[in-house]
Each structure stands twice: as structure tokens, then as C-alpha cells.
Design a protein around this motif. Structure first.
Motif, mmCIF file in Angstrom:
data_model
loop_
_atom_site.group_PDB
_atom_site.id
_atom_site.type_symbol
_atom_site.label_atom_id
_atom_site.label_comp_id
_atom_site.label_asym_id
_atom_site.label_seq_id
_atom_site.Cartn_x
_atom_site.Cartn_y
_atom_site.Cartn_z
ATOM 1 N N ALA A 272 30.082 8.795 36.839
ATOM 2 C CA ALA A 272 29.355 7.532 36.712
ATOM 3 C C ALA A 272 29.249 7.197 35.227
ATOM 4 C CB ALA A 272 27.972 7.647 37.343
ATOM 5 N N LEU A 273 29.002 5.934 34.930
ATOM 6 C CA LEU A 273 28.825 5.485 33.547
ATOM 7 C C LEU A 273 27.381 5.029 33.343
ATOM 8 C CD1 LEU A 273 32.169 3.502 33.072
ATOM 9 C CD2 LEU A 273 31.643 5.852 32.394
ATOM 10 N N ARG B 82 25.504 3.711 24.037
ATOM 11 C CA ARG B 82 24.243 4.054 23.382
ATOM 12 C C ARG B 82 24.010 5.560 23.524
ATOM 13 N NH1 ARG B 82 19.125 2.057 26.302
ATOM 14 N NH2 ARG B 82 19.244 4.185 27.067
ATOM 15 N N PRO B 83 24.622 6.338 22.648
ATOM 16 C CA PRO B 83 24.473 7.793 22.773
ATOM 17 C C PRO B 83 23.064 8.283 22.477
ATOM 18 C CG PRO B 83 25.643 7.217 20.764
ATOM 19 C CD PRO B 83 25.504 5.945 21.552
ATOM 20 N N LEU C 103 37.990 1.809 32.653
ATOM 21 C CA LEU C 103 36.530 1.817 32.766
ATOM 22 C C LEU C 103 36.063 1.187 34.076
ATOM 23 C CD1 LEU C 103 35.679 0.790 29.108
ATOM 24 C CD2 LEU C 103 35.198 3.021 30.144
ATOM 25 N N ASP C 104 36.678 0.078 34.445
ATOM 26 C CA ASP C 104 36.298 -0.599 35.686
ATOM 27 C C ASP C 104 36.536 0.302 36.896
ATOM 28 O OD1 ASP C 104 35.503 -2.833 34.315
ATOM 29 O OD2 ASP C 104 37.298 -4.006 34.753
ATOM 30 N N LEU D 255 34.145 8.399 25.537
ATOM 31 C CA LEU D 255 33.035 8.502 26.495
ATOM 32 C C LEU D 255 32.334 9.851 26.373
ATOM 33 C CD1 LEU D 255 34.749 6.926 29.633
ATOM 34 C CD2 LEU D 255 32.999 5.864 28.197
ATOM 35 N N MET D 256 33.105 10.911 26.208
ATOM 36 C CA MET D 256 32.516 12.244 26.080
ATOM 37 C C MET D 256 31.711 12.354 24.788
ATOM 38 S SD MET D 256 35.765 14.526 27.411
ATOM 39 C CE MET D 256 34.968 16.079 27.037
ATOM 40 N N GLN D 257 32.260 11.864 23.697
ATOM 41 C CA GLN D 257 31.586 11.972 22.400
ATOM 42 C C GLN D 257 30.302 11.161 22.355
ATOM 43 O OE1 GLN D 257 34.704 10.721 19.736
ATOM 44 N NE2 GLN D 257 35.467 12.805 19.425
#
Length: 251
Positions: free
Chosen positions: A149-150, A189-190, A207-208, A239-241
Motif C-alpha cells: 500500500a502507499l 512525506r517521510p 504507482l497507479d 519509495l523505500m528511502q
């Protein structure tokens, strides 16, 4: 105050040319003309300052005089519709799209969209991302079938203009000059402050698909349908960072 009086008050509050509602009086029962005018001016100034604070890049490129002048028109056309000031300015991108004063700056509406998206990201709900240790523990042979999920704070903006480059340049005159061309932007927003990132072609398809519940391998395939040579490694690393991979929602 009746509904009619409230409507008149609201209209008069946003329009300096509107008459003071006759029902408004001071403590002695006299017409509240001068006091209302002072109050109306204070409200307009406060809302203008809120727009300047919320759209600093737009303010920088338009300049103080033009921005304040356009803000006065905007306030009358789009007074605050919510008690939450975080939502004030939501209609500014569309307003700028149609404003004749900036007809030669067709990218200005997207610049406002980027700034409003940054604000939306800032106020979005928190979410706990998967830890680096958890991600590292996924067997390589299972990675392609893994779903993620994002975060609610992510925002994506597609623009036919170099909107992110314009944003950087507006806030930092030493930044490189924007070059013609479309730019897609991902906001993550990390921690506490949202950060915009320039996307590569095909990244939005990735991403979609990921946000739609597709496993990683299918998301990569979706990206290659848009951009045949798309490499998912950079966007996945981003995304991981930025702590933007969450456990997939259970069906």
C-alpha cells in the motif's frame, strides 16, 4: 442573526464595494459602518497573507503587487468555504488558469496545484511504513508477488509544463533555469515535511498499479505498457528511502 443577514454579512465582508448591512450596529445602536470597514479590511489582509504563506512560489513569480491584487479578486470570488484554513486556496489553481492577467504564464495554475498538493500532503493522515528490516526479509523469489500500500500523504501531479523546475527556481533563484517540457511530480512525506520528486516516464503507471493493489511484478508490467524501457528500480528505491511502502490492505 437571520440567514438573510448572514448572507449579506458574508457578501459585504468579501467585497469592499458592498454596503454595510443595515442590521449591523455598534453597542449604542448606531450603524457600524466605520468599525465594519476596519474589520473587513483586517479580514481581507489576513486572508491575503494566508494565500501568500500557502503559495510562496506563486507569490515569488507574480510579485507582491500583482499577487495581492489578484488575491483581492480571488477572495471575492472564492471566500473561505471551510473553517479549516488548510483548505483555503483550493480553487486558486483554476482561478489562475482563467485569469487574464497571467494569460502568458499558462503554467501558473499547475504551480499553484503543486503548492496546494504539498499542503494536502502535510495535513494528510500518518501511516506506519514497513521497516527496512521487514523489506529486506522478503525473499527475492517472493518480491514480484508482494503487494504494497502507499501512504495517504502521497500526491501525484502530472503537468505539461516543467512545474517542479519552476517551483525550485521560484524559491531558490540559484536553482537551474526551467527547461521546456512536461514534468510529473510525486510528493512524499517521510517525516514532517512533504518533499516533491521528479518522476521518470512510466513511473505514474507503476504507482497507479501499486496503489490499485497490483503485486510488484504486475505494477512493473503496467509501467512498461506506457514506457517499454521503464526500469522500476529507481522509483521503488525512492519509495523505500522515503518510507512510502506500507503493508497491503487485506481484502
Amino acid at each position: 442573526m437571520s440567514t438573510t443577514d448572514q448572507t449579506l454579512f458574508r457578501a459585504a465582508m468579501m467585497d469592499p464595494a458592498a454596503p454595510v448591512p443595515a442590521s449591523l450596529t455598534d453597542g449604542a445602536g448606531r450603524p457600524a459602518g466605520r468599525r465594519f470597514s476596519v474589520y473587513r479590511n483586517n479580514v481581507a489582509v489576513s486572508l491575503t497573507e494566508a494565500l501568500i504563506e500557502g503559495f510562496p512560489a506563486c507569490y515569488a513569480v507574480l510579485g507582491d503587487e500583482m499577487f495581492r491584487g489578484m488575491a483581492g479578486v480571488y477572495l471575492r470570488q472564492h471566500p473561505p468555504a471551510s473553517p479549516l484554513m488548510a483548505r483555503f486556496g483550493e480553487a486558486l489553481p483554476g482561478f489562475l488558469d482563467a485569469a487574464p492577467q497571467v494569460a502568458g504564464m499558462r503554467w501558473i495554475g499547475d504551480l499553484a496545484r503543486l503548492e496546494y498538493a504539498l499542503r494536502q500532503s502535510y495535513h494528510a493522515a500518518d501511516a506506519e511504513a514497513l521497516s527496512p528490516e521487514t523489506l529486506a526479509a522478503i525473499p527475492p523469489e517472493d518480491l514480484g508477488s508482494t503487494r504494497f500500500a502507499l501512504p495517504p500523504s502521497r500526491r501525484v501531479l502530472r503537468s505539461e509544463w516543467p512545474v517542479l523546475s519552476i517551483w525550485h527556481r521560484a524559491l531558490d533563484p540559484t536553482a537551474p533555469q526551467a527547461q521546456p517540457g512536461a514534468e510529473d511530480v510525486l510528493i512524499l512525506r517521510p517525516d514532517y515535511d512533504p518533499i516533491p520528486h521528479l518522476l521518470s516516464p512510466g513511473d505514474i503507471g507503476f504507482l497507479d498499479a501499486l496503489a490499485g493493489g497490483a503485486p510488484l511484478a504486475e505494477a512493473a508490467e503496467a509501467a512498461t505498457e506506457q514506457t517499454p524501457d521503464h526500469d522500476p528500480t529507481p522509483i521503488l528505491t525512492l519509495l523505500m528511502q522515503n518510507q512510502a511502502l506500507l503493508p497491503a490492505q487485506e481484502a
